[in-house]
Design a protein around this motif. Sequence first.
Motif, mmCIF file in Angstrom:
data_model
loop_
_atom_site.group_PDB
_atom_site.id
_atom_site.type_symbol
_atom_site.label_atom_id
_atom_site.label_comp_id
_atom_site.label_asym_id
_atom_site.label_seq_id
_atom_site.Cartn_x
_atom_site.Cartn_y
_atom_site.Cartn_z
ATOM 1 N N ALA A 194 0.828 -1.210 0.000
ATOM 2 C CA ALA A 194 0.000 0.000 0.000
ATOM 3 C C ALA A 194 0.861 1.258 0.000
ATOM 4 N N ALA A 195 1.951 1.246 0.770
ATOM 5 C CA ALA A 195 2.833 2.409 0.821
ATOM 6 C C ALA A 195 3.478 2.672 -0.541
ATOM 7 N N ALA A 196 3.914 1.615 -1.221
ATOM 8 C CA ALA A 196 4.545 1.780 -2.522
ATOM 9 C C ALA A 196 3.563 2.325 -3.557
ATOM 10 N N ILE A 197 2.338 1.808 -3.553
ATOM 11 C CA ILE A 197 1.331 2.293 -4.492
ATOM 12 C C ILE A 197 0.952 3.737 -4.160
ATOM 13 N N GLY A 198 0.871 4.054 -2.885
ATOM 14 C CA GLY A 198 0.542 5.419 -2.480
ATOM 15 C C GLY A 198 1.579 6.427 -2.924
ATOM 16 N N VAL A 199 2.860 6.060 -2.859
ATOM 17 C CA VAL A 199 3.929 6.958 -3.307
ATOM 18 C C VAL A 199 3.786 7.241 -4.802
ATOM 19 N N LEU A 200 3.517 6.199 -5.590
ATOM 20 C CA LEU A 200 3.330 6.396 -7.023
ATOM 21 C C LEU A 200 2.117 7.277 -7.299
#
Length: 212
Positions: A194-200
């Motif tokens: 979720a954190a990685a997708i949120g950064v993108l």
Amino acid sequence: MDPILAFVSIVAAIAVGAASPGPSFVLVARTSIAVSRRAGLATALGMGIGGVCFASLALLGLHTLLSHVGWLYAALKLAGGAYLLYLAFRIWRGASEALVVDGDSRTAPAGSIARPLLFGLLTQLRNPKTALVYGSIFAALMPADPPFWLFASLPPAIFLIEAGWYAIVAAAFSAGSPRGAYLRSKHWIDRAAAAAIGVLGARLVADAVPPP
């Protein structure tokens, strides 16, 4: 953006999205547990074929539209970024929920691969969010004038990512120990995704909004 860097960035972004848990993950896991490893691998193959279909449509559509409508570039970034932020929120919120693997324990005959392959393909094609994610990633990271090799190399690369990831899922969930390990660590794995997708998503929104 340099085409090679664009290719690496697109592949990395799609790999992160493919690895995030969702309906496709549950389908492959359930098939591998309830039927067989072979059926799970066939389902993974169907997921890969579906990914190529959506990626090809997204590439063709974006190439045509963005070459004629300049403002659409920013609009796609904004819409895609907003959706990815929403997806990240949903994954983060569901990180503490148990992974439910249920349904008919005999979704396909043990020796058949046609039915789970078709089931995986149809499941992928029935999820329009996949096309939206591909479109947003392509809009954000594709160079303004991409070379032909970049267009030609992305569909097979996406097939390898989608089919390869779900093949790993099938192999893991058809064995006992890896399945237990994921279930014990699901909370942290889901939140990392979720954190990685949120950064993108935040990056897309920031790029779409012009500075004051």
